[in-house]
Scaffold this motif. Structure first.
Motif, PDB file in Angstrom:
ATOM      1  N   ARG A   3       0.850  -1.249  -0.042  1.00 58.01           N
ATOM      2  CA  ARG A   3      -0.091   0.143   0.039  1.00 58.01           C
ATOM      3  C   ARG A   3       0.869   1.164   0.029  1.00 58.01           C
ATOM      4  NH1 ARG A   3      -3.147   2.775   4.661  1.00 58.01           N
ATOM      5  NH2 ARG A   3      -1.489   2.360   5.889  1.00 58.01           N
ATOM      6  N   ARG A   4       0.509   2.179  -0.975  1.00 58.42           N
ATOM      7  CA  ARG A   4       1.154   3.569  -0.966  1.00 58.42           C
ATOM      8  C   ARG A   4       0.996   4.281   0.107  1.00 58.42           C
ATOM      9  NH1 ARG A   4       2.557   7.509  -5.856  1.00 58.42           N
ATOM     10  NH2 ARG A   4       3.534   8.886  -4.419  1.00 58.42           N
ATOM     11  N   ARG A   5       2.031   5.004   1.058  1.00 55.43           N
ATOM     12  CA  ARG A   5       1.474   5.883   2.181  1.00 55.43           C
ATOM     13  C   ARG A   5       0.892   7.175   1.523  1.00 55.43           C
ATOM     14  NH1 ARG A   5       6.288   5.767   6.593  1.00 55.43           N
ATOM     15  NH2 ARG A   5       6.140   3.469   6.972  1.00 55.43           N
ATOM     16  N   GLU A   6      -0.114   7.706   2.188  1.00 57.90           N
ATOM     17  CA  GLU A   6      -0.813   9.044   2.058  1.00 57.90           C
ATOM     18  C   GLU A   6      -0.010  10.128   3.007  1.00 57.90           C
ATOM     19  OE1 GLU A   6      -5.106  10.953   2.150  1.00 57.90           O
ATOM     20  OE2 GLU A   6      -4.814   9.081   3.085  1.00 57.90           O
ATOM     21  N   TYR A   7       0.366  11.168   2.357  1.00 62.20           N
ATOM     22  CA  TYR A   7       0.804  12.038   3.008  1.00 62.20           C
ATOM     23  C   TYR A   7      -0.057  13.454   3.237  1.00 62.20           C
ATOM     24  CZ  TYR A   7       5.053   9.588   4.027  1.00 62.20           C
ATOM     25  OH  TYR A   7       6.077   8.774   4.458  1.00 62.20           O
ATOM     26  N   LEU A   8      -0.386  14.050   4.011  1.00 61.44           N
ATOM     27  CA  LEU A   8      -1.304  15.226   3.950  1.00 61.44           C
ATOM     28  C   LEU A   8      -0.280  16.710   4.097  1.00 61.44           C
ATOM     29  CD1 LEU A   8      -3.769  14.022   6.488  1.00 61.44           C
ATOM     30  CD2 LEU A   8      -4.042  13.742   4.082  1.00 61.44           C
ATOM     31  N   ASN A   9      -0.769  17.481   3.268  1.00 59.70           N
ATOM     32  CA  ASN A   9      -0.016  18.938   3.612  1.00 59.70           C
ATOM     33  C   ASN A   9      -0.854  19.485   4.810  1.00 59.70           C
ATOM     34  OD1 ASN A   9      -2.464  20.301   2.472  1.00 59.70           O
ATOM     35  ND2 ASN A   9      -1.694  20.300   0.346  1.00 59.70           N
ATOM     36  N   VAL A  10      -0.186  20.626   5.056  1.00 60.11           N
ATOM     37  CA  VAL A  10      -0.702  21.423   6.396  1.00 60.11           C
ATOM     38  C   VAL A  10      -2.193  21.496   6.113  1.00 60.11           C
ATOM     39  CG1 VAL A  10      -0.181  23.355   7.978  1.00 60.11           C
ATOM     40  CG2 VAL A  10       1.486  21.904   7.197  1.00 60.11           C
ATOM     41  N   ASP A  11      -2.529  22.296   5.131  1.00 60.34           N
ATOM     42  CA  ASP A  11      -3.680  22.728   4.792  1.00 60.34           C
ATOM     43  C   ASP A  11      -4.822  21.816   4.843  1.00 60.34           C
ATOM     44  OD1 ASP A  11      -3.008  25.511   4.163  1.00 60.34           O
ATOM     45  OD2 ASP A  11      -2.739  25.436   2.125  1.00 60.34           O
ATOM     46  N   THR A  12      -4.535  20.736   4.350  1.00 62.14           N
ATOM     47  CA  THR A  12      -5.386  19.339   4.377  1.00 62.14           C
ATOM     48  C   THR A  12      -5.654  18.685   5.959  1.00 62.14           C
ATOM     49  OG1 THR A  12      -4.771  18.747   2.056  1.00 62.14           O
ATOM     50  CG2 THR A  12      -5.961  17.111   3.428  1.00 62.14           C
ATOM     51  N   LEU A  13      -4.431  18.717   6.641  1.00 58.77           N
ATOM     52  CA  LEU A  13      -4.508  18.489   7.848  1.00 58.77           C
ATOM     53  C   LEU A  13      -5.497  19.169   8.553  1.00 58.77           C
ATOM     54  CD1 LEU A  13      -3.375  16.650  10.074  1.00 58.77           C
ATOM     55  CD2 LEU A  13      -1.526  18.419  10.300  1.00 58.77           C
ATOM     56  N   SER A  20      -7.020  25.901  12.815  1.00 59.64           N
ATOM     57  CA  SER A  20      -6.171  26.913  12.054  1.00 59.64           C
ATOM     58  C   SER A  20      -4.731  26.442  11.874  1.00 59.64           C
ATOM     59  CB  SER A  20      -6.252  28.537  12.786  1.00 59.64           C
ATOM     60  OG  SER A  20      -5.598  28.242  13.719  1.00 59.64           O
ATOM     61  N   ARG A  21      -4.258  27.104  10.701  1.00 59.71           N
ATOM     62  CA  ARG A  21      -2.810  26.764  10.581  1.00 59.71           C
ATOM     63  C   ARG A  21      -1.820  27.101  11.619  1.00 59.71           C
ATOM     64  NH1 ARG A  21      -0.754  26.034   5.131  1.00 59.71           N
ATOM     65  NH2 ARG A  21       1.396  27.035   5.934  1.00 59.71           N
ATOM     66  N   ASP A  22      -2.476  28.719  12.336  1.00 60.54           N
ATOM     67  CA  ASP A  22      -1.812  28.912  13.521  1.00 60.54           C
ATOM     68  C   ASP A  22      -1.693  27.911  14.678  1.00 60.54           C
ATOM     69  OD1 ASP A  22      -0.418  31.190  14.983  1.00 60.54           O
ATOM     70  OD2 ASP A  22      -2.627  31.223  16.059  1.00 60.54           O
ATOM     71  N   THR A  23      -3.034  27.296  14.951  1.00 60.34           N
ATOM     72  CA  THR A  23      -3.046  26.401  16.060  1.00 60.34           C
ATOM     73  C   THR A  23      -2.096  25.059  15.702  1.00 60.34           C
ATOM     74  OG1 THR A  23      -5.316  26.790  16.464  1.00 60.34           O
ATOM     75  CG2 THR A  23      -4.552  24.643  17.052  1.00 60.34           C
ATOM     76  N   PHE A  24      -2.127  24.576  14.420  1.00 59.13           N
ATOM     77  CA  PHE A  24      -1.097  23.520  14.197  1.00 59.13           C
ATOM     78  C   PHE A  24       0.197  24.009  14.516  1.00 59.13           C
ATOM     79  CE2 PHE A  24       2.108  21.994  10.908  1.00 59.13           C
ATOM     80  CZ  PHE A  24       1.718  20.517  11.346  1.00 59.13           C
ATOM     81  N   TYR A  25       0.792  24.994  13.937  1.00 56.00           N
ATOM     82  CA  TYR A  25       2.028  25.651  14.276  1.00 56.00           C
ATOM     83  C   TYR A  25       2.409  25.706  15.890  1.00 56.00           C
ATOM     84  CZ  TYR A  25       2.994  25.603   9.263  1.00 56.00           C
ATOM     85  OH  TYR A  25       3.198  25.306   8.014  1.00 56.00           O
ATOM     86  N   LYS A  26       1.468  26.213  16.396  1.00 56.10           N
ATOM     87  CA  LYS A  26       1.380  26.294  17.968  1.00 56.10           C
ATOM     88  C   LYS A  26       1.680  24.858  18.629  1.00 56.10           C
ATOM     89  CE  LYS A  26      -0.856  30.440  18.616  1.00 56.10           C
ATOM     90  NZ  LYS A  26      -2.086  31.182  19.287  1.00 56.10           N
ATOM     91  N   TRP A  27       0.795  23.977  18.179  1.00 62.42           N
ATOM     92  CA  TRP A  27       0.985  22.526  18.621  1.00 62.42           C
ATOM     93  C   TRP A  27       2.430  22.012  18.128  1.00 62.42           C
ATOM     94  CZ3 TRP A  27      -4.029  19.833  16.468  1.00 62.42           C
ATOM     95  CH2 TRP A  27      -5.108  20.139  17.361  1.00 62.42           C
ATOM     96  N   ARG A  28       2.907  22.467  16.934  1.00 58.06           N
ATOM     97  CA  ARG A  28       4.392  22.042  16.747  1.00 58.06           C
ATOM     98  C   ARG A  28       5.259  22.419  17.513  1.00 58.06           C
ATOM     99  NH1 ARG A  28       7.389  19.644  12.783  1.00 58.06           N
ATOM    100  NH2 ARG A  28       8.715  20.830  11.690  1.00 58.06           N
ATOM    101  N   ALA A  29       5.321  23.844  17.810  1.00 60.40           N
ATOM    102  CA  ALA A  29       6.096  24.282  18.574  1.00 60.40           C
ATOM    103  C   ALA A  29       6.351  23.759  20.105  1.00 60.40           C
ATOM    104  CB  ALA A  29       5.819  25.910  18.843  1.00 60.40           C
ATOM    105  N   LYS A  30       5.080  23.298  20.730  1.00 58.11           N
ATOM    106  CA  LYS A  30       5.010  22.850  21.781  1.00 58.11           C
ATOM    107  C   LYS A  30       5.435  21.219  21.869  1.00 58.11           C
ATOM    108  CE  LYS A  30       0.923  25.332  23.547  1.00 58.11           C
ATOM    109  NZ  LYS A  30      -0.683  24.885  23.922  1.00 58.11           N
ATOM    110  N   GLY A  31       5.528  20.585  20.701  1.00 59.75           N
ATOM    111  CA  GLY A  31       5.665  19.173  20.571  1.00 59.75           C
ATOM    112  C   GLY A  31       4.711  18.279  20.777  1.00 59.75           C
ATOM    113  N   THR A  32       3.512  18.774  20.481  1.00 60.64           N
ATOM    114  CA  THR A  32       2.287  18.153  20.616  1.00 60.64           C
ATOM    115  C   THR A  32       1.465  17.862  19.256  1.00 60.64           C
ATOM    116  OG1 THR A  32       0.919  19.941  20.995  1.00 60.64           O
ATOM    117  CG2 THR A  32       1.691  19.107  23.131  1.00 60.64           C
TER     118      THR A  32
END
Length: 62
Positions: A3-13, A20-32
């Motif tokens: 099976r080929r792996r599916e990868y999502l870009n940030v907008d799709t995620l 929001s993208r802002d929330t995603f990047y805040k989670w990323r900065a916190k490591g969550t």
């Protein structure tokens, strides 16, 4: 057949999670945020399997 792996870009995620993208990047900065792969051009992708595992872990913590 593998099976080929599916990868999502940030907008799709963000759209799938209803955040929001802002929330995603805040989670990323916190490591969550879900585990990400950084492409050579600097864009991020999240493997569908990693997202599913991350969501399962969120359920257990709730």
């Amino acid at each position: 057949m593998s099976r080929r792996r599916e990868y999502l870009n940030v907008d799709t995620l963000c759209s799938e999670l209803g955040i929001s993208r802002d929330t995603f990047y805040k989670w990323r900065a916190k490591g969550t945020a879900p585990r990400c792969t950084k492409l050579p051009n600097g864009e991020l992708r999240v493997c569908r399997d990693d997202l599913d595992m991350w969501l399962d872990n969120c359920k257990e913590a709730a």
